[in-house]
Design an enzyme around this catalytic site. Structure first.
Site, PDB file in Angstrom:
ATOM      1  N   GLY A 108       0.827  -1.202   0.000  1.00  0.00           N
ATOM      2  CA  GLY A 108       0.000   0.000   0.000  1.00  0.00           C
ATOM      3  C   GLY A 108       0.862   1.254   0.000  1.00  0.00           C
ATOM      4  O   GLY A 108       0.450   2.310   0.482  1.00  0.00           O
ATOM      5  N   SER A 111       2.234   2.136  -5.251  1.00  0.00           N
ATOM      6  CA  SER A 111       3.033   1.744  -6.419  1.00  0.00           C
ATOM      7  C   SER A 111       2.420   2.257  -7.721  1.00  0.00           C
ATOM      8  O   SER A 111       3.152   2.629  -8.640  1.00  0.00           O
ATOM      9  CB  SER A 111       3.206   0.227  -6.478  1.00  0.00           C
ATOM     10  OG  SER A 111       1.958  -0.412  -6.393  1.00  0.00           O
ATOM     11  N   ASP A 155      -1.041  10.750  -3.311  1.00  0.00           N
ATOM     12  CA  ASP A 155       0.058   9.817  -3.583  1.00  0.00           C
ATOM     13  C   ASP A 155       0.887  10.294  -4.783  1.00  0.00           C
ATOM     14  O   ASP A 155       2.104  10.098  -4.832  1.00  0.00           O
ATOM     15  CB  ASP A 155      -0.467   8.385  -3.785  1.00  0.00           C
ATOM     16  CG  ASP A 155      -1.730   8.321  -4.632  1.00  0.00           C
ATOM     17  OD1 ASP A 155      -2.188   9.382  -5.127  1.00  0.00           O
ATOM     18  OD2 ASP A 155      -2.280   7.220  -4.814  1.00  0.00           O
TER      19      ASP A 155
END
Ligand code: MEV
Length: 325
Positions: A108, A111, A155
């Protein structure tokens, strides 16, 4: 033919997950586990992709067919990013793409965002196209949304900018924070979580209990502000308390799990100043803040509770060029 090698860091969410999807702030840090991409022209009018870390041996698709027909899951982010880059810059040469990972895609650590970012950056270098960080963010965010339908883009921000960031959903604000020396322990539950499923689960809860969920989000946003100050002042007692309060609210949203709860409780019993899940919940990783002496005891407690301690450095560098050959 020229080949470009780039890399982008994975991330750990520290505070504010889920609420950030609705435009609230979060705090995220880039980790020293990176996704690597090697890309070069192949002269064949098609993309050829190898991604051994997700079991993808070889994948071919004509440039003219990008985004059409069924796209296998492991290659979705790559194919959609190439399609969007090629549409945006009106280019069409064939590419060989190899992706490699320093870390298990099960952790998690983001990626998909990291590989999307590293590839977009690699393509900009290969084509000698100047892209600003904002331009890179917009292209990657559009591509990630096209594949998974939901997400705040935090992210991608971590993959591009690196460091530890205060990030407001919708990229309304991105500010680096000083997290030097932050004594964090990361524990992996062994359970892979599916972020889009958990985000949709929270959306469904919000549809049924809007006032309750909005109140939780507002409280999470307050905790993020407290944590931001505590992090900068290195007030780890206050920061630990903020982690515990954030975890309680994530439990109220229904995204914790018995494995996460077990590791979090074990870390607290072993003296952690605070502990919480990190990311979407349902599995993946938890983080615990340790006191100066607590490293061994908390790590041992996490492992005895069934977790795997993952050694990571925090606040590391964003996307970068590794090699031009
Ligand atoms: C997942 O790591 C964090 C979420 O807030 C989703 C997102 O912000 O994209 C749950």
């Amino acid at each position: 033919m020229e080949r470009i090698s780039t890399s982008a860091p994975g991330k750990l969410m520290l505070f504010g997950e889920h609420a950030v999807v609705y435009g609230y702030p979060c705090i995220v840090t880039a980790v020293d586990q990176r996704m690597r991409v090697i890309v070069g022209f192949n002269g064949r009018g098609a993309i050829g992709v190898r991604a051994p870390q997700v079991g993808l041996d070889r994948y071919h698709k004509r440039i003219a067919d990008l985004g059409k027909q069924e796209v296998p899951k492991p290659v979705q982010f790559i194919e959609v990013l190439v399609k969007n880059f090629y549409e945006q810059y009106e280019v069409d040469r064939g590419l060989d793409i190899l992706t490699e990972s320093d870390f298990s895609v099960n952790f998690g650590f983001g990626s998909s965002a990291a590989v999307t970012t590293a590839l977009a950056f690699g393509l900009s270098k290969l084509y000698s196209i100047q892209m600003s960080k904002k331009g890179l963010f917009d292209l990657c965010y559009k591509s990630v949304l096209e594949v998974q339908g939901v997400g705040s883009g935090f992210d991608i921000a971590a993959a591009i900018y690196g460091e530890t960031l205060y990030f407001i959903g919708g990229r309304k604000e991105i500010k680096p924070l000083d997290s030097d020396g932050l004594p964090l322990i990361v524990g992996y539950t062994g359970v892979k979580a599916d972020t889009p499923t958990l985000v949709r689960q929270v959306a469904e809860l919000r549809r049924r209990r809007k006032a309750k969920v909005n109140k939780i989000f507002a409280e999470i946003a307050e905790i993020v502000e407290t944590a931001r100050g505590a992090l900068t002042e290195k007030n780890y007692v206050l920061l630990g308390r903020a982690m515990d309060r954030n975890q309680k609210l994530l439990s109220d949203l229904g995204v914790s799990s018995k494995e996460l709860d077990r590791l979090i409780a074990a870390a607290r019993r072993a003296g952690a100043l605070g502990a919480k899940l990190s990311g979407a919940g349902g599995g993946d990783c938890m983080v615990a803040l340790r006191s100066a002496q607590g490293k061994l005891a908390i790590g041992k407690a996490i492992e005895e509770a069934g977790g795997e301690v993952i050694d990571v450095e925090l606040g590391t560098e964003g996307v970068r060029l590794e090699k031009r050959a």
